[in-house]
Design a protein around this motif. Structure first.
Motif, mmCIF file in Angstrom:
data_model
loop_
_atom_site.group_PDB
_atom_site.id
_atom_site.type_symbol
_atom_site.label_atom_id
_atom_site.label_comp_id
_atom_site.label_asym_id
_atom_site.label_seq_id
_atom_site.Cartn_x
_atom_site.Cartn_y
_atom_site.Cartn_z
ATOM 1 N N LYS A 159 0.939 -1.135 0.108
ATOM 2 C CA LYS A 159 -0.238 -0.033 -0.111
ATOM 3 C C LYS A 159 0.853 1.003 0.020
ATOM 4 O O LYS A 159 0.707 2.133 -1.002
ATOM 5 N N LEU A 160 1.829 1.105 0.921
ATOM 6 C CA LEU A 160 2.555 2.222 0.849
ATOM 7 C C LEU A 160 3.382 2.688 -0.267
ATOM 8 O O LEU A 160 3.645 3.725 -1.075
ATOM 9 N N THR A 161 4.180 1.531 -1.048
ATOM 10 C CA THR A 161 4.557 1.679 -2.108
ATOM 11 C C THR A 161 3.636 2.323 -3.361
ATOM 12 O O THR A 161 4.406 3.013 -4.185
ATOM 13 N N LYS A 162 2.620 1.777 -3.348
ATOM 14 C CA LYS A 162 1.548 2.163 -4.188
ATOM 15 C C LYS A 162 1.410 3.794 -3.909
ATOM 16 O O LYS A 162 1.096 4.702 -5.061
ATOM 17 N N ASP A 163 1.293 4.195 -2.632
ATOM 18 C CA ASP A 163 1.105 5.613 -2.429
ATOM 19 C C ASP A 163 2.521 6.498 -2.766
ATOM 20 O O ASP A 163 2.418 7.566 -2.378
ATOM 21 N N VAL B 149 11.253 6.253 2.825
ATOM 22 C CA VAL B 149 11.205 7.470 2.326
ATOM 23 C C VAL B 149 9.545 7.983 2.014
ATOM 24 O O VAL B 149 9.267 7.157 1.030
ATOM 25 N N THR B 150 9.020 9.224 2.293
ATOM 26 C CA THR B 150 7.800 9.497 2.079
ATOM 27 C C THR B 150 7.874 9.988 0.474
ATOM 28 O O THR B 150 8.757 10.121 -0.317
ATOM 29 N N PRO B 151 6.542 9.858 -0.260
ATOM 30 C CA PRO B 151 6.290 10.788 -1.422
ATOM 31 C C PRO B 151 7.237 11.847 -1.601
ATOM 32 O O PRO B 151 7.498 12.303 -2.705
ATOM 33 N N GLU B 152 7.445 12.692 -0.639
ATOM 34 C CA GLU B 152 8.000 13.944 -0.777
ATOM 35 C C GLU B 152 9.436 13.785 -0.488
ATOM 36 O O GLU B 152 10.081 15.022 -0.439
#
Length: 97
Positions: free
Chosen positions: A43-47, A66-69
């Motif tokens: 889920k996190l990877t998809k996000d 690492v966050t998307p940011e």
């Protein structure tokens, strides 16, 4: 008396709460009701996250990644709902539910 105290101490030391860092605790019920860490990581990877490592801590899922940011963070998620509960970077709280 000493044997009882030692047995109690050993039982406490083996409990998940005793192994927790204390940053976050989840009242998450039995592990048989939890979603898998693999599901959370997917889920996190998809996000847009990059997951480096995940583990159980304090009855929560603790994720290093690492966050998307682009922020390197430590984050906690509820293992049943996969809800984000806490995100911190080098001890500084970025998000807290």
């Amino acid at each position: 008396m000493m044997a009882l105290a030692a047995a109690t101490a050993m039982q406490f030391a083996a409990s998940p709460a005793a192994l927790a860092t204390g940053k976050m605790k989840c009242d998450s019920g039995p592990q048989s009701t939890w979603k898998s860490r693999t599901d959370l990581e997917s889920k996190l990877t998809k996000d847009g996250w990059k997951v480096k490592k995940s583990k159980v801590d304090g009855g929560c899922y603790e994720v290093y990644g690492v966050t998307p940011e682009g922020q390197n963070v430590e984050a906690y998620f509820h293992p049943v709902t996969m809800e984000k509960l806490l995100v911190s970077q080098r001890g500084k709280v970025i998000f807290k539910k």
